[in-house]
Write a protein that holds these residues in place. Sequence first.
Motif, short mmCIF file in Angstrom:
data_model
loop_
_atom_site.label_atom_id
_atom_site.label_comp_id
_atom_site.label_asym_id
_atom_site.label_seq_id
_atom_site.Cartn_x
_atom_site.Cartn_y
_atom_site.Cartn_z
N VAL A 84 33.46 11.96 21.20
CA VAL A 84 34.56 11.54 21.81
C VAL A 84 34.06 11.46 23.20
CG1 VAL A 84 36.63 12.63 20.24
CG2 VAL A 84 34.21 14.14 21.59
N PRO A 85 34.80 11.23 23.95
CA PRO A 85 33.69 11.50 25.71
C PRO A 85 33.56 12.87 26.11
CG PRO A 85 35.98 10.34 24.83
CD PRO A 85 35.76 11.04 24.28
N ILE A 86 32.80 13.27 26.67
CA ILE A 86 32.76 14.62 27.05
C ILE A 86 33.70 15.36 27.81
CG2 ILE A 86 29.78 13.49 27.15
CD1 ILE A 86 30.56 14.07 30.01
N THR A 87 34.83 14.77 28.46
CA THR A 87 36.49 14.42 29.14
C THR A 87 36.58 15.86 28.26
OG1 THR A 87 37.14 12.39 28.67
CG2 THR A 87 35.91 12.92 30.76
N LEU A 132 35.87 17.83 26.52
CA LEU A 132 35.27 19.79 26.68
C LEU A 132 36.91 20.59 27.67
CD1 LEU A 132 32.01 19.06 27.01
CD2 LEU A 132 33.07 20.17 25.21
N ASP A 133 36.84 19.33 28.80
CA ASP A 133 38.53 20.52 29.39
C ASP A 133 39.84 20.58 28.43
OD1 ASP A 133 37.01 19.95 31.65
OD2 ASP A 133 38.36 17.80 31.72
N LYS A 134 39.78 19.61 27.26
CA LYS A 134 40.63 20.53 26.31
C LYS A 134 40.15 20.39 24.68
CE LYS A 134 42.74 15.78 27.56
NZ LYS A 134 41.72 16.42 28.90
N TYR A 135 39.48 21.38 24.83
CA TYR A 135 38.48 21.55 23.11
C TYR A 135 39.48 22.76 22.59
CZ TYR A 135 35.09 24.07 20.42
OH TYR A 135 34.67 24.72 19.25
N ASN A 136 39.64 22.44 21.70
CA ASN A 136 40.15 23.87 21.72
C ASN A 136 39.68 24.49 19.79
OD1 ASN A 136 42.23 25.83 19.50
ND2 ASN A 136 44.08 24.61 19.49
N PRO A 137 38.68 25.64 20.18
CA PRO A 137 37.54 25.70 19.28
C PRO A 137 38.29 25.90 17.44
CG PRO A 137 37.76 27.69 20.35
CD PRO A 137 38.59 26.29 21.47
N GLU A 138 39.48 26.54 17.32
CA GLU A 138 40.33 26.96 16.13
C GLU A 138 40.61 25.48 15.67
OE1 GLU A 138 43.70 29.24 16.66
OE2 GLU A 138 42.38 30.54 18.21
N GLN A 139 40.38 24.06 16.31
CA GLN A 139 40.98 23.02 16.05
C GLN A 139 39.44 22.09 15.65
OE1 GLN A 139 43.48 20.45 18.19
NE2 GLN A 139 44.36 18.79 16.66
N PHE A 140 38.88 22.49 16.19
CA PHE A 140 37.54 20.72 15.79
C PHE A 140 36.58 22.26 16.35
CE2 PHE A 140 40.32 18.35 17.63
CZ PHE A 140 40.76 16.79 17.16
N GLU A 141 35.38 21.75 15.33
CA GLU A 141 34.20 22.18 15.60
C GLU A 141 32.73 21.28 16.36
OE1 GLU A 141 30.36 23.88 12.69
OE2 GLU A 141 32.00 22.64 11.91
#
Length: 59
Positions: A3-6, A8-17
Amino acid sequence: MGVPITFLDKYNPEQFEILGCSYQYGDPGCHYENHPWDVSVEGKMIYKRIFIRFRRAGD
């Protein structure tokens, strides 16, 4: 997936590693040896990507 580095603005650690990135730093040691993380076209690195994995319930 990459995925693009952008992302990270939407990153949810409960959903993605986060597994790593498309350059040498950030390698958690979970990819195949001698396979670079680069995202290139005709050998030229043009895209920087973060590699993520979907977390299943309970992971």
